[in-house]
Write an enzyme that holds these catalytic residues in place. Structure first.
Site, PDB file in Angstrom:
ATOM      1  N   LYS A  41       0.741  -1.491   0.074  1.00 17.88           N
ATOM      2  CA  LYS A  41       0.029   0.069   0.086  1.00 17.88           C
ATOM      3  C   LYS A  41       0.745   1.265   0.003  1.00 17.88           C
ATOM      4  CE  LYS A  41      -2.438  -0.749   3.756  1.00 17.88           C
ATOM      5  NZ  LYS A  41      -1.930  -2.027   4.308  1.00 17.88           N
ATOM      6  N   ARG A 120      -9.343   1.303   9.541  1.00 16.58           N
ATOM      7  CA  ARG A 120      -8.803  -0.123   9.548  1.00 16.58           C
ATOM      8  C   ARG A 120      -9.734  -0.833  10.393  1.00 16.58           C
ATOM      9  NH1 ARG A 120      -2.756   0.788   9.383  1.00 16.58           N
ATOM     10  NH2 ARG A 120      -1.551  -1.127   9.566  1.00 16.58           N
ATOM     11  N   ARG A 159      11.012  -6.745   3.607  1.00 14.54           N
ATOM     12  CA  ARG A 159      10.841  -5.277   3.279  1.00 14.54           C
ATOM     13  C   ARG A 159      12.003  -4.601   4.160  1.00 14.54           C
ATOM     14  NH1 ARG A 159       4.967  -2.747   4.228  1.00 14.54           N
ATOM     15  NH2 ARG A 159       5.297  -3.472   6.259  1.00 14.54           N
ATOM     16  N   ARG A 192      11.750  -2.423   9.681  1.00  9.34           N
ATOM     17  CA  ARG A 192      10.563  -1.865  10.645  1.00  9.34           C
ATOM     18  C   ARG A 192      10.719  -2.797  12.020  1.00  9.34           C
ATOM     19  NH1 ARG A 192       5.133  -0.015   7.430  1.00  9.34           N
ATOM     20  NH2 ARG A 192       4.401  -1.001   9.188  1.00  9.34           N
ATOM     21  N   ARG A 203      -0.397  -8.496  13.400  1.00  6.60           N
ATOM     22  CA  ARG A 203      -0.678  -7.570  12.568  1.00  6.60           C
ATOM     23  C   ARG A 203      -1.730  -8.227  11.521  1.00  6.60           C
ATOM     24  NH1 ARG A 203       4.205  -5.234  10.201  1.00  6.60           N
ATOM     25  NH2 ARG A 203       3.093  -3.886   9.090  1.00  6.60           N
TER      26      ARG A 203
HETATM   27  P1  AMP Z   1       1.162   0.849   9.017  1.00  8.11           P
HETATM   28  O1  AMP Z   1       2.404   1.560   8.621  1.00  8.11           O
HETATM   29  O2  AMP Z   1      -0.113   1.618   8.296  1.00  8.11           O
HETATM   30  O3  AMP Z   1       1.150  -0.467   8.816  1.00  8.11           O
HETATM   31  O4  AMP Z   1       0.904   1.098  10.668  1.00  8.11           O
HETATM   32  C1  AMP Z   1       1.844   0.535  11.542  1.00  8.11           C
HETATM   33  C2  AMP Z   1       1.386   0.480  12.901  1.00  8.11           C
HETATM   34  O5  AMP Z   1       0.734   1.810  13.242  1.00  8.11           O
HETATM   35  C3  AMP Z   1      -0.021  -0.559  12.782  1.00  8.11           C
HETATM   36  O6  AMP Z   1       0.470  -2.038  12.833  1.00  8.11           O
HETATM   37  C4  AMP Z   1      -0.873  -0.093  13.967  1.00  8.11           C
HETATM   38  O7  AMP Z   1      -0.270  -0.463  15.318  1.00  8.11           O
HETATM   39  C5  AMP Z   1      -0.655   1.559  13.845  1.00  8.11           C
HETATM   40  N1  AMP Z   1      -1.686   1.843  13.119  1.00  8.11           N
HETATM   41  C6  AMP Z   1      -1.542   2.684  11.910  1.00  8.11           C
HETATM   42  N2  AMP Z   1      -2.795   3.174  11.586  1.00  8.11           N
HETATM   43  C7  AMP Z   1      -3.672   2.393  12.246  1.00  8.11           C
HETATM   44  C8  AMP Z   1      -5.107   2.510  12.300  1.00  8.11           C
HETATM   45  N3  AMP Z   1      -5.916   3.075  11.217  1.00  8.11           N
HETATM   46  N4  AMP Z   1      -5.662   1.978  13.376  1.00  8.11           N
HETATM   47  C9  AMP Z   1      -4.927   1.373  14.438  1.00  8.11           C
HETATM   48  N5  AMP Z   1      -3.711   1.425  14.399  1.00  8.11           N
HETATM   49  C10 AMP Z   1      -2.965   1.990  13.407  1.00  8.11           C
END
Ligand code: AMP
Length: 256
Positions: A41, A120, A159, A192, A203
């Site tokens: 994404k 989400r 990644r 990461r 996740r």
């Molecule tokens: P991402 O980079 O989008 O994979 O986000 C990394 C982490 O941030 C996720 O695994 C969650 O812990 C937190 N996070 C990001 N966006 C959200 C969201 N919309 N709702 C809940 N947790 C989020």
């Protein structure tokens, strides 16, 4: 040379202003990207934003930017959020929704937006719908990236990201020119923290139980575009642009 928008409004919140916002597109797009972690994404969002001249709004990026702040600059809610993130858990809805509401200016920006990682959960999707209604900026499309589960795991494991500029790579599919170094800024690439095995399992479970139901939510609103996310990023992007332009043509015909 065109300077890059620093995304200050989104990443810092608190009324910060973006530098070098650039020219506004004549018809701004308002798009949400969905899909499991590791599906690509972020990479597609960057490409799409360059293509549409839109703002890339990633809630994950806001939390990662907060990780660089000192302890006394963090609110208790954000400190707790970083703990959830480290474990791979979803941050509670109230914290994420408050954070997005505080940044409503970015949703209202004349560049349009590509939301990546938000919503989400159903509660977040309903909050977003209500917020966009108040500023009269309905979504144009919700893109769902599809990828078989075993490929998701392979993508996450390989990644690598640049902590300095945020660029994203993969040890097999999107190698940097010099091993372990960012092509754009030369900084060292890292994994990461939440891409490690224990967090990835959490996740993926969170995606299945909380986020997958959004596919039906947006399908029922006639906004959903399914994109096959297999193959190199350039091929996925071609498919995305093709489906998006078809959807926008259909939409304009319905409105006319
Ligand atoms: P991402 O980079 O989008 O994979 O986000 C990394 C982490 O941030 C996720 O695994 C969650 O812990 C937190 N996070 C990001 N966006 C959200 C969201 N919309 N709702 C809940 N947790 C989020």
């Amino acid at each position: 040379m065109k300077s890059k928008n620093d995304q200050a409004s989104w990443l810092q919140g608190n009324g910060a202003r973006c530098s070098a916002p650039g020219k506004f597109p004549p018809a701004p797009y308002h798009i949400v990207l969905l899909g499991p972690p590791g599906v690509g994404k972020g990479t597609q969002a960057e490409r799409l934003c360059r293509h549409l001249n839109a703002c890339h709004l990633s809630t994950g990026d806001v939390f990662r930017a907060a990780k660089c702040l000192s302890d006394n600059q963090l609110t208790p809610a954000i400190k707790a959020a970083l703990g959830y993130m480290r474990r791979g858990d979803l941050v509670p809805d109230d914290t994420v929704i408050d954070m997005v509401v505080e940044r409503v200016r970015c949703l209202n920006c004349q560049h349009g937006f590509v939301l990546d990682g938000f919503p989400r959960t159903l509660a977040q999707a309903e909050a977003l719908e209500a917020l966009l209604e108040t500023i009269n900026k309905p979504l144009d499309a919700v893109v769902n990236f599809d990828l078989p589960a075993e490929m998701v795991v392979e993508r996450i494991a390989g990644r690598r990201i640049c902590k300095a500029c945020g660029a994203s790579y993969h040890i097999k599919n999107q190698k940097p020119k010099a091993e372990g170094l960012c092509d754009s800024c030369g900084a060292a690439l890292t994994q990461r923290e939440d891409d490690r095995e224990e967090s990835v399992r959490v996740r993926l479970e969170a995606y299945e139980s909380a986020t997958r139901p959004l596919i039906d939510f947006y399908r029922s609103r006639n906004l959903l575009l399914n994109i096959n996310a297999e193959g190199p990023p350039a091929d996925v992007f071609d498919r995305l642009c093709f489906e998006l332009s078809l959807a926008m043509t259909r939409k304009r015909r319905t409105v006319a």
